[in-house]
Design a protein around this motif. Structure first.
Motif, PDB file in Angstrom:
ATOM      1  N   ARG A   1      -6.910  11.083   2.465  1.00 30.71           N
ATOM      2  CA  ARG A   1      -6.854  10.557   2.063  1.00 30.71           C
ATOM      3  C   ARG A   1      -6.781   9.556   0.882  1.00 30.71           C
ATOM      4  O   ARG A   1      -7.685   8.930   0.547  1.00 30.71           O
ATOM      5  CB  ARG A   1      -6.634   9.536   3.306  1.00 30.71           C
ATOM      6  CG  ARG A   1      -5.392   8.472   3.639  1.00 30.71           C
ATOM      7  CD  ARG A   1      -6.013   8.068   4.990  1.00 30.71           C
ATOM      8  NE  ARG A   1      -6.818   7.508   5.394  1.00 30.71           N
ATOM      9  CZ  ARG A   1      -7.357   6.260   5.187  1.00 30.71           C
ATOM     10  NH1 ARG A   1      -6.164   5.414   5.474  1.00 30.71           N
ATOM     11  NH2 ARG A   1      -8.638   4.740   5.683  1.00 30.71           N
TER      12      ARG A   1
ATOM     13  N   SER B   1     -11.358  10.050   6.261  1.00 28.83           N
ATOM     14  CA  SER B   1      -9.648  10.321   7.252  1.00 28.83           C
ATOM     15  C   SER B   1     -10.781  10.832   8.131  1.00 28.83           C
ATOM     16  O   SER B   1     -11.825  11.385   7.991  1.00 28.83           O
ATOM     17  CB  SER B   1      -8.499  11.114   6.527  1.00 28.83           C
ATOM     18  OG  SER B   1      -9.529  11.838   5.651  1.00 28.83           O
TER      19      SER B   1
ATOM     20  N   VAL C   1       0.568  -1.436  -0.333  1.00 26.62           N
ATOM     21  CA  VAL C   1       0.456   0.179  -0.193  1.00 26.62           C
ATOM     22  C   VAL C   1       0.626   1.088   0.034  1.00 26.62           C
ATOM     23  O   VAL C   1       2.050   1.144   0.713  1.00 26.62           O
ATOM     24  CB  VAL C   1      -0.844   0.120   1.133  1.00 26.62           C
ATOM     25  CG1 VAL C   1      -2.108   1.207   1.451  1.00 26.62           C
ATOM     26  CG2 VAL C   1      -1.653  -1.072   0.723  1.00 26.62           C
TER      27      VAL C   1
ATOM     28  N   GLU D   1       0.005   4.925   0.258  1.00 28.32           N
ATOM     29  CA  GLU D   1      -0.533   5.903   1.050  1.00 28.32           C
ATOM     30  C   GLU D   1      -0.217   7.404   0.853  1.00 28.32           C
ATOM     31  O   GLU D   1       0.852   7.820   1.265  1.00 28.32           O
ATOM     32  CB  GLU D   1      -1.924   5.941   2.241  1.00 28.32           C
ATOM     33  CG  GLU D   1      -2.234   7.088   3.074  1.00 28.32           C
ATOM     34  CD  GLU D   1      -2.619   6.444   4.381  1.00 28.32           C
ATOM     35  OE1 GLU D   1      -2.756   6.926   5.367  1.00 28.32           O
ATOM     36  OE2 GLU D   1      -3.503   5.144   4.302  1.00 28.32           O
TER      37      GLU D   1
ATOM     38  N   TYR E   1      -1.768  11.252   2.765  1.00 22.56           N
ATOM     39  CA  TYR E   1      -2.641  11.733   2.896  1.00 22.56           C
ATOM     40  C   TYR E   1      -1.561  13.242   3.125  1.00 22.56           C
ATOM     41  O   TYR E   1      -0.876  13.832   3.264  1.00 22.56           O
ATOM     42  CB  TYR E   1      -2.259  11.982   4.852  1.00 22.56           C
ATOM     43  CG  TYR E   1      -3.465  12.376   5.592  1.00 22.56           C
ATOM     44  CD1 TYR E   1      -4.680  12.508   5.375  1.00 22.56           C
ATOM     45  CD2 TYR E   1      -2.313  12.960   6.107  1.00 22.56           C
ATOM     46  CE1 TYR E   1      -5.328  13.450   6.958  1.00 22.56           C
ATOM     47  CE2 TYR E   1      -3.257  13.455   7.005  1.00 22.56           C
ATOM     48  CZ  TYR E   1      -4.688  14.480   7.592  1.00 22.56           C
ATOM     49  OH  TYR E   1      -4.978  15.063   8.188  1.00 22.56           O
TER      50      TYR E   1
ATOM     51  N   VAL F   1      -4.925   6.525  -1.264  1.00 18.98           N
ATOM     52  CA  VAL F   1      -4.945   5.211  -0.617  1.00 18.98           C
ATOM     53  C   VAL F   1      -4.715   4.197  -2.502  1.00 18.98           C
ATOM     54  O   VAL F   1      -5.642   3.891  -3.446  1.00 18.98           O
ATOM     55  CB  VAL F   1      -5.405   4.241   0.190  1.00 18.98           C
ATOM     56  CG1 VAL F   1      -5.166   2.414   0.268  1.00 18.98           C
ATOM     57  CG2 VAL F   1      -5.870   4.930   1.479  1.00 18.98           C
TER      58      VAL F   1
END
Length: 333
Positions: free
Chosen positions: A317, A312, A253, A255, A257, A319
């Protein structure tokens, strides 16, 4: 060829038998020549009737196919809204007509999407060109009093915007054409860390990386995905962007943010449409093209993964999930 040879041999045998029967001195096998002629004539009539009946039945059976092919011959790119007729009976021909209509619907949707894409592209290309033309014309009208350095700076901004747009269009063309570079086993954390080291960010960037997060991917494509997500995050962040690379379950993953205003839930899919820009994005960056996030999602999908916006406490966010490399999955069994 085998069927034809068999038919010829059968005809020869029948002819030879008839000649022997006619030449033999004993009484005719069928009692008289008239009976034999009647049998032969009746057989010929039966064969003719069978052939005509078969032709008539096949003509009626294949009539829906002729209707479908005739309609298809008249459909052009300008009238893709038309559809082939559906047979009344539920059979294979009706299934063929339904499949054909579904194909036409997909073709019509694809062409409409291309037309909309061309229209949006031409609009976005005209804007920086128009700005450059205006700057040049005003400079030429006031040659003596114009600050040419300041004018050059403003022209450079339009050139950079035009260059970014052309780069995005080339990337979309490459992705739509299915051009896929070489996929290698990559350490995602190392790749992201190295790209962030070379990036000059306007906000604070927090990194949270786990070790051993491997993906099977194209380095250039994954780099482009990261930079597109970072461009979007830095555009909307108030002060901080957090980048995370880790395993969640079996999935690698990535991510990104930001602590900005976030994206309303009902618009989380809209922003992945090409040239789609929310009002907040237009206010913060009037020079954006609305292509960065669609390109990032398409790159993720070309790697067999996904790119979504998840909940979030604040901000947005993004992903990106990728499949676990097959080599690693096989080795863990």
């Amino acid at each position: 060829m085998t069927t034809m040879a068999s038919a010829v041999m059968a005809l020869v045998c029948v002819s030879a038998t008839l000649l022997l029967l006619m030449a033999a001195p004993q009484p005719p096998l069928y009692g008289s020549a008239a009976v034999l002629a009647g049998l032969i004539g009746g057989s010929l009539l039966l064969i003719a009737a069978t052939a005509l009946g078969t032709y008539w039945m096949m003509s009626r059976t294949l009539q829906p196919v002729r209707a479908i092919s005739g309609k298809l011959a008249t459909i052009r790119p300008s009238n893709l809204s038309e559809r082939v007729p559906l047979p009344s009976h539920d059979d294979e021909f009706k299934e063929l007509a339904q499949t054909t209509n579904q194909t036409l619907e997909r073709a019509q949707a694809a062409i409409q999407e291309q037309l909309r894409f061309a229209s949006d592209t031409s609009h976005d290309l005209r804007n920086p060109l128009a700005a450059m033309r205006t700057e040049i014309e005003e400079a030429l009208m006031r040659r003596e009093e114009i600050d040419w350095v300041d004018t050059a700076d403003r022209l450079l901004e339009s050139v950079e915007r035009l260059q970014d747009l052309v780069t995005n269009l080339l990337e979309i063309s490459r992705l739509d054409a299915g051009v896929i570079g070489q996929h290698d086993l990559l350490n995602l954390a190392v790749l992201v860390d190295g790209e962030l080291d070379h990036r000059q960010s306007k906000v604070r960037v927090v990194r949270r990386f786990s070790s051993g997060v491997m993906v099977n991917g194209e380095r250039i494509g994954l780099t482009r995905l990261l930079h597109n997500l970072m461009d979007n995050a830095e555009r909307h962040a108030r002060s901080t962007v957090m980048v995370t690379v880790e395993h969640r379950g079996d999935a690698p993953v990535l991510e990104v943010y930001d602590d900005g205003s976030g994206v309303p839930r009902e618009q989380r899919e809209v922003i992945f449409e090409r040239f789609a820009r929310l009002q907040d994005a237009r206010a913060k960056d009037a020079g954006g093209s609305g292509l960065g996030l669609p390109i990032a999602r398409q790159i993720a999908e070309d790697h067999g993964g996904t790119l979504t916006i998840e909940d979030s406490p604040s901000g947005a966010r993004f992903v990106a999930r990728f499949p676990r490399p097959a080599a690693l999955a096989a080795g863990s069994r």
